[in-house]
Design a protein around this motif. Structure first.
Motif, PDB file in Angstrom:
ATOM      1  N   ARG A   1     -15.191 -40.351 101.951  1.00 44.14           N
ATOM      2  CA  ARG A   1     -15.590 -40.736 100.596  1.00 44.14           C
ATOM      3  C   ARG A   1     -17.066 -40.451 100.330  1.00 44.14           C
ATOM      4  N   ALA A   2     -17.714 -39.831 101.264  1.00 36.20           N
ATOM      5  CA  ALA A   2     -19.131 -39.526 101.128  1.00 36.20           C
ATOM      6  C   ALA A   2     -19.333 -38.018 101.071  1.00 36.20           C
ATOM      7  N   SER A   3     -20.344 -37.605 100.334  1.00 41.28           N
ATOM      8  CA  SER A   3     -20.668 -36.184 100.267  1.00 41.28           C
ATOM      9  C   SER A   3     -21.620 -35.809 101.404  1.00 41.28           C
ATOM     10  N   LEU A   4     -21.684 -34.516 101.700  1.00 44.67           N
ATOM     11  CA  LEU A   4     -22.579 -34.037 102.741  1.00 44.67           C
ATOM     12  C   LEU A   4     -24.034 -34.344 102.392  1.00 44.67           C
ATOM     13  N   GLN A   5     -24.387 -34.217 101.108  1.00 43.71           N
ATOM     14  CA  GLN A   5     -25.764 -34.492 100.689  1.00 43.71           C
ATOM     15  C   GLN A   5     -26.122 -35.965 100.903  1.00 43.71           C
ATOM     16  N   GLN A   6     -25.176 -36.861 100.616  1.00 46.09           N
ATOM     17  CA  GLN A   6     -25.423 -38.282 100.822  1.00 46.09           C
ATOM     18  C   GLN A   6     -25.619 -38.594 102.305  1.00 46.09           C
ATOM     19  N   LEU A   7     -24.772 -38.017 103.145  1.00 45.28           N
ATOM     20  CA  LEU A   7     -24.884 -38.262 104.580  1.00 45.28           C
ATOM     21  C   LEU A   7     -26.177 -37.668 105.140  1.00 45.28           C
ATOM     22  N   ARG A   8     -26.577 -36.520 104.610  1.00 43.64           N
ATOM     23  CA  ARG A   8     -27.819 -35.889 105.063  1.00 43.64           C
ATOM     24  C   ARG A   8     -29.019 -36.767 104.721  1.00 43.64           C
ATOM     25  N   SER A   9     -29.031 -37.317 103.518  1.00 42.61           N
ATOM     26  CA  SER A   9     -30.125 -38.206 103.121  1.00 42.61           C
ATOM     27  C   SER A   9     -30.111 -39.486 103.953  1.00 42.61           C
TER      28      SER A   9
ATOM     29  N   ARG B   1     -34.604 -50.814 107.219  1.00 39.41           N
ATOM     30  CA  ARG B   1     -33.923 -50.798 108.509  1.00 39.41           C
ATOM     31  C   ARG B   1     -32.431 -50.848 108.281  1.00 39.41           C
ATOM     32  N   LEU B   2     -31.707 -50.426 109.300  1.00 35.93           N
ATOM     33  CA  LEU B   2     -30.253 -50.342 109.189  1.00 35.93           C
ATOM     34  C   LEU B   2     -29.610 -51.699 109.386  1.00 35.93           C
ATOM     35  N   THR B   3     -28.605 -51.990 108.589  1.00 35.41           N
ATOM     36  CA  THR B   3     -27.741 -53.138 108.830  1.00 35.41           C
ATOM     37  C   THR B   3     -26.770 -52.774 109.957  1.00 35.41           C
ATOM     38  N   PRO B   4     -25.995 -53.721 110.474  1.00 32.54           N
ATOM     39  CA  PRO B   4     -24.999 -53.345 111.488  1.00 32.54           C
ATOM     40  C   PRO B   4     -24.043 -52.252 111.015  1.00 32.54           C
ATOM     41  N   HIS B   5     -23.615 -52.314 109.729  1.00 28.18           N
ATOM     42  CA  HIS B   5     -22.778 -51.233 109.214  1.00 28.18           C
ATOM     43  C   HIS B   5     -23.562 -49.931 109.139  1.00 28.18           C
ATOM     44  N   GLY B   6     -24.846 -50.032 108.814  1.00 29.28           N
ATOM     45  CA  GLY B   6     -25.685 -48.843 108.774  1.00 29.28           C
ATOM     46  C   GLY B   6     -25.838 -48.213 110.146  1.00 29.28           C
ATOM     47  N   GLU B   7     -26.001 -49.042 111.184  1.00 30.55           N
ATOM     48  CA  GLU B   7     -26.092 -48.521 112.548  1.00 30.55           C
ATOM     49  C   GLU B   7     -24.822 -47.769 112.925  1.00 30.55           C
ATOM     50  N   LEU B   8     -23.679 -48.351 112.564  1.00 33.13           N
ATOM     51  CA  LEU B   8     -22.401 -47.710 112.868  1.00 33.13           C
ATOM     52  C   LEU B   8     -22.285 -46.367 112.162  1.00 33.13           C
ATOM     53  N   LEU B   9     -22.675 -46.337 110.882  1.00 30.83           N
ATOM     54  CA  LEU B   9     -22.606 -45.076 110.146  1.00 30.83           C
ATOM     55  C   LEU B   9     -23.596 -44.067 110.700  1.00 30.83           C
ATOM     56  N   ALA B  10     -24.797 -44.513 111.089  1.00 31.18           N
ATOM     57  CA  ALA B  10     -25.794 -43.587 111.631  1.00 31.18           C
ATOM     58  C   ALA B  10     -25.275 -42.908 112.890  1.00 31.18           C
TER      59      ALA B  10
ATOM     60  N   ARG C   1     -24.652 -38.883 113.132  1.00 35.02           N
ATOM     61  CA  ARG C   1     -25.293 -38.070 114.168  1.00 35.02           C
ATOM     62  C   ARG C   1     -24.249 -37.308 114.977  1.00 35.02           C
ATOM     63  N   ASP C   2     -23.143 -37.975 115.287  1.00 32.35           N
ATOM     64  CA  ASP C   2     -22.081 -37.301 116.025  1.00 32.35           C
ATOM     65  C   ASP C   2     -21.463 -36.179 115.200  1.00 32.35           C
ATOM     66  N   LEU C   3     -21.263 -36.433 113.908  1.00 34.97           N
ATOM     67  CA  LEU C   3     -20.698 -35.425 113.012  1.00 34.97           C
ATOM     68  C   LEU C   3     -21.600 -34.198 112.934  1.00 34.97           C
ATOM     69  N   PHE C   4     -22.902 -34.430 112.716  1.00 35.44           N
ATOM     70  CA  PHE C   4     -23.838 -33.317 112.599  1.00 35.44           C
ATOM     71  C   PHE C   4     -23.967 -32.566 113.921  1.00 35.44           C
TER      72      PHE C   4
ATOM     73  N   SER D   1     -21.803 -38.161 128.346  1.00 34.56           N
ATOM     74  CA  SER D   1     -20.409 -37.968 128.744  1.00 34.56           C
ATOM     75  C   SER D   1     -19.447 -38.179 127.587  1.00 34.56           C
ATOM     76  N   ASP D   2     -19.944 -38.785 126.491  1.00 37.77           N
ATOM     77  CA  ASP D   2     -19.071 -39.040 125.341  1.00 37.77           C
ATOM     78  C   ASP D   2     -19.195 -37.960 124.272  1.00 37.77           C
ATOM     79  N   ARG D   3     -19.883 -36.866 124.583  1.00 33.93           N
ATOM     80  CA  ARG D   3     -20.019 -35.764 123.632  1.00 33.93           C
ATOM     81  C   ARG D   3     -19.855 -34.448 124.378  1.00 33.93           C
ATOM     82  N   SER D   4     -19.234 -33.487 123.724  1.00 38.51           N
ATOM     83  CA  SER D   4     -19.014 -32.197 124.362  1.00 38.51           C
ATOM     84  C   SER D   4     -20.276 -31.346 124.251  1.00 38.51           C
ATOM     85  N   LEU D   5     -20.520 -30.541 125.278  1.00 38.39           N
ATOM     86  CA  LEU D   5     -21.688 -29.673 125.296  1.00 38.39           C
ATOM     87  C   LEU D   5     -21.402 -28.370 124.572  1.00 38.39           C
ATOM     88  N   SER D   6     -22.425 -27.837 123.913  1.00 41.23           N
ATOM     89  CA  SER D   6     -22.312 -26.528 123.275  1.00 41.23           C
ATOM     90  C   SER D   6     -22.237 -25.445 124.343  1.00 41.23           C
TER      91      SER D   6
END
Length: 315
Positions: free
Chosen positions: A8-16, A64-73, A77-80, A281-286
């Motif tokens: 439900r979020a745009s790429l521009q919103q997530l980037r900001s 500063r981030l709320t707990p929901h903000g931390e989760l989204l951050a 980061r994982d998405l990017f 270990s929870d992320r794949s390497l390029s």
């Protein structure tokens, strides 16, 4: 039949949002993204409304981030990071002619890591190599945020999901100025050297942490007289007679005496540690990261981990 649920979020919103979470302020994020501050504020407001979540709250002059903000951050980061790996792997399928290798390393590795990267860089001249050389705490932060894929350090953290590979011995030795009375002794006890002033690295340094752990295990109290922010500063201070210090032998080079330094022979020293390459270990390497790791494994598989790093002497 399962259907793909679109965000439900745009790429521009997530980037900001990612920039605000990383930099701690809307103004700083706007400047980094080359956007007007009201534009970033609007994108954050629309993002929070779309998710029906409270993501940020004021803190001083920033946010500063709320707990929901931390989760989204973490999610963003994982998405990017996954998207960057897709782009790099897509380019790398052309033969690693392009792409990026992102590493971090603790400061003491500056004495040998260029020699590790050199052959790899020459083999893949199209790859961009980003190397951050900072103290242990900063390197851990890079790993936690996902800013880098690989890191080289002596003491990997235990609170991150990490894979680690020890590849090189890192002996920590006690140094004194040339001509120091203790340098005339063939063997010293620790109790004899702790009467001298101790110079040490700053808090957050892996060398300092390893040394403090060793002293505590020996039941020895040796307070620091002076903390300095680099190995070179400590070496100069020791050579000037301000005190003794425990540093990695890698910092001394082949001729410590030419720097006005001598390694003291103390029972129980050197402190035996290893250099590790670590990755999440929870992320794949390029593909660039996997290729560099494979090159390191090949380089260090022919001899035991305690081998010396090949050094390029000036011609």
């Amino acid at each position: 039949m399962n259907t793909l649920r679109l965000p439900r979020a745009s790429l521009q919103q997530l980037r900001s949002f990612e920039a605000v979470a990383r930099l701690g302020g809307i103004g700083k994020a706007a400047e980094a993204l080359h956007l007007a501050q009201p534009t970033v504020s609007t994108q954050l407001k629309e993002l929070a409304q779309a998710l029906n979540l409270h993501l940020l709250e004021p803190e001083g002059r920033g946010v500063r981030l709320t707990p929901h903000g931390e989760l989204l951050a973490d999610t963003v980061r994982d998405l990017f990071a996954r998207w960057r790996r897709f782009e790099e792997d897509a380019l790398a399928m052309q033969g690693l002619q392009k792409g990026r290798l992102k590493l971090a390393a603790v400061t003491t590795t500056e004495y040998f890591i260029p020699d590790l990267l050199g052959p790899f860089a020459r083999q893949y001249p199209g790859l961009r190599i980003d190397l951050a050389v900072e103290n242990r705490d900063a390197v851990i932060q890079h790993l936690a945020r996902g800013d880098v894929e690989l890191a080289v350090m002596m003491l990997p953290p235990t609170d991150l999901a990490l894979e680690r590979w020890p590849f090189l011995e890192n002996p920590l030795v006690l140094i004194a100025p040339v001509g120091h009375p203790l340098a005339q002794r063939t063997r010293l006890r620790l109790s004899q050297v702790i009467q001298e002033a101790r110079l040490t690295r700053e808090p957050g340094s892996g060398t300092r942490q390893a040394t403090d752990q060793y002293l505590a295990a020996q039941g020895v109290s040796w307070p620091a007289r002076l903390a300095l922010g680099s190995n070179e500063a400590i070496k100069h201070a020791v050579a000037a007679g301000l005190g003794l210090a425990i540093l990695s032998r890698h910092t001394l080079g082949p001729d410590p005496a030419s720097q006005g330094l001598v390694e003291l022979k103390v029972t129980g020293l050197p402190i035996r540690r290893m250099w590790h390459v670590v990755w999440r270990s929870d992320r794949s390497l390029s593909l660039p990261a996997r290729t560099f790791l494979a090159a390191l494994r090949q380089q260090f598989s022919e001899t035991p981990p305690g081998r010396e790093v090949p050094r390029h002497e000036p011609g």
